[in-house]
Design a protein around this motif. Structure first.
Motif, PDB file in Angstrom:
ATOM      1  N   PRO A  30      -3.392  -3.055  -2.965  1.00 42.45           N
ATOM      2  CA  PRO A  30      -2.473  -2.099  -3.600  1.00 42.45           C
ATOM      3  C   PRO A  30      -2.571  -0.693  -3.004  1.00 42.45           C
ATOM      4  O   PRO A  30      -1.545  -0.035  -2.789  1.00 42.45           O
ATOM      5  CB  PRO A  30      -2.885  -2.116  -5.078  1.00 42.45           C
ATOM      6  N   ALA A  31      -3.769  -0.225  -2.713  1.00 38.36           N
ATOM      7  CA  ALA A  31      -3.913   1.112  -2.108  1.00 38.36           C
ATOM      8  C   ALA A  31      -3.354   1.110  -0.694  1.00 38.36           C
ATOM      9  O   ALA A  31      -2.732   2.094  -0.268  1.00 38.36           O
ATOM     10  CB  ALA A  31      -5.374   1.556  -2.122  1.00 38.36           C
ATOM     11  N   TRP A  32      -3.552   0.019   0.052  1.00 37.12           N
ATOM     12  CA  TRP A  32      -2.999  -0.068   1.408  1.00 37.12           C
ATOM     13  C   TRP A  32      -1.476  -0.021   1.351  1.00 37.12           C
ATOM     14  O   TRP A  32      -0.840   0.698   2.118  1.00 37.12           O
ATOM     15  CB  TRP A  32      -3.492  -1.342   2.099  1.00 37.12           C
ATOM     16  N   VAL A  33      -0.878  -0.762   0.436  1.00 39.18           N
ATOM     17  CA  VAL A  33       0.577  -0.747   0.287  1.00 39.18           C
ATOM     18  C   VAL A  33       1.043   0.653  -0.112  1.00 39.18           C
ATOM     19  O   VAL A  33       2.124   1.090   0.281  1.00 39.18           O
ATOM     20  CB  VAL A  33       1.029  -1.813  -0.734  1.00 39.18           C
ATOM     21  N   GLY A  34       0.217   1.382  -0.842  1.00 34.80           N
ATOM     22  CA  GLY A  34       0.550   2.745  -1.227  1.00 34.80           C
ATOM     23  C   GLY A  34       0.684   3.704  -0.059  1.00 34.80           C
ATOM     24  O   GLY A  34       1.222   4.797  -0.219  1.00 34.80           O
ATOM     25  N   LEU A  35       0.211   3.304   1.120  1.00 31.17           N
ATOM     26  CA  LEU A  35       0.356   4.128   2.328  1.00 31.17           C
ATOM     27  C   LEU A  35       1.738   3.961   2.969  1.00 31.17           C
ATOM     28  O   LEU A  35       2.030   4.614   3.960  1.00 31.17           O
ATOM     29  CB  LEU A  35      -0.728   3.774   3.349  1.00 31.17           C
ATOM     30  N   TRP A  36       2.553   3.088   2.422  1.00 35.20           N
ATOM     31  CA  TRP A  36       3.866   2.766   2.992  1.00 35.20           C
ATOM     32  C   TRP A  36       4.971   3.583   2.348  1.00 35.20           C
ATOM     33  O   TRP A  36       4.976   3.803   1.141  1.00 35.20           O
ATOM     34  CB  TRP A  36       4.169   1.278   2.771  1.00 35.20           C
ATOM     35  N   ALA A  37       5.946   3.976   3.174  1.00 39.68           N
ATOM     36  CA  ALA A  37       7.169   4.583   2.657  1.00 39.68           C
ATOM     37  C   ALA A  37       7.950   3.505   1.911  1.00 39.68           C
ATOM     38  O   ALA A  37       7.859   2.306   2.229  1.00 39.68           O
ATOM     39  CB  ALA A  37       8.012   5.148   3.803  1.00 39.68           C
ATOM     40  N   GLU A  38       8.716   3.924   0.933  1.00 39.92           N
ATOM     41  CA  GLU A  38       9.514   2.982   0.124  1.00 39.92           C
ATOM     42  C   GLU A  38      10.385   2.081   0.993  1.00 39.92           C
ATOM     43  O   GLU A  38      10.546   0.901   0.715  1.00 39.92           O
ATOM     44  CB  GLU A  38      10.380   3.769  -0.863  1.00 39.92           C
ATOM     45  N   ASP A  39      10.946   2.626   2.077  1.00 43.06           N
ATOM     46  CA  ASP A  39      11.836   1.855   2.943  1.00 43.06           C
ATOM     47  C   ASP A  39      11.168   1.422   4.249  1.00 43.06           C
ATOM     48  O   ASP A  39      11.850   1.102   5.231  1.00 43.06           O
ATOM     49  CB  ASP A  39      13.109   2.642   3.239  1.00 43.06           C
TER      50      ASP A  39
END
Length: 147
Positions: A30-39
């Motif tokens: 979840p924290a890794w995915v949090g490094l991603w822009a929404e798009d």
């Protein structure tokens, strides 16, 4: 009593990327995915038939990566080279990841080259040139992809 000041998240492309590797090693998807822009877009140009070639949006990346630790016990990134490009928001990364395949307890040893783009401290693009021959080995299924 002094107030707790949270540790600021990294914002330079290289710092974000290295922080992301630490999160993957810690199995904090979840924290890794949090490094991603929404798009953000993740691409796998060498993906074999039946495996995803393109994921569009943070939610698609999250769904793809959600069960990663259930398939791969990532233990180390012993080789890492981060190359800066003429575009300050783009990195080319060479790395080797090692660990074990959870279902079979077989060693996992994968070499990657990735082209990663960033904007405002978030990952906007990730072209992952991983070795598709590894998934052809018996007992290797680490993405939940249908095959």
């Amino acid at each position: 009593m002094p107030e707790h000041t949270p540790t600021p998240l990294p914002t330079s492309p290289e710092a974000v990327y290295r922080h992301g590797l630490r999160l993957l090693l810690d199995k904090d998807i979840p924290a890794w995915v949090g490094l991603w822009a929404e798009d953000g877009v993740m691409e796998f140009p060498f993906a074999p038939e039946g495996w995803p070639r393109r994921l569009e949006g943070r939610e698609a990346v999250a769904a793809y990566m959600r069960d990663y630790p259930d398939h791969i016990d990532l233990q180390d990134i012993p080789d890492l080279r981060v190359h800066r490009t003429t575009d300050p928001d783009t990195l080319v990364v060479e790395m080797r990841a090692v660990g074990r395949v959870v279902d079979t307890d077989r060693p996992y040893d994968m070499t990657y080259i990735a082209v990663v783009t960033f904007q405002d401290g978030l990952i906007t693009g990730y072209r992952d040139y991983w070795n598709p021959l590894v998934v052809r080995e018996p007992g290797v299924d680490f993405t939940g992809a249908t095959r």
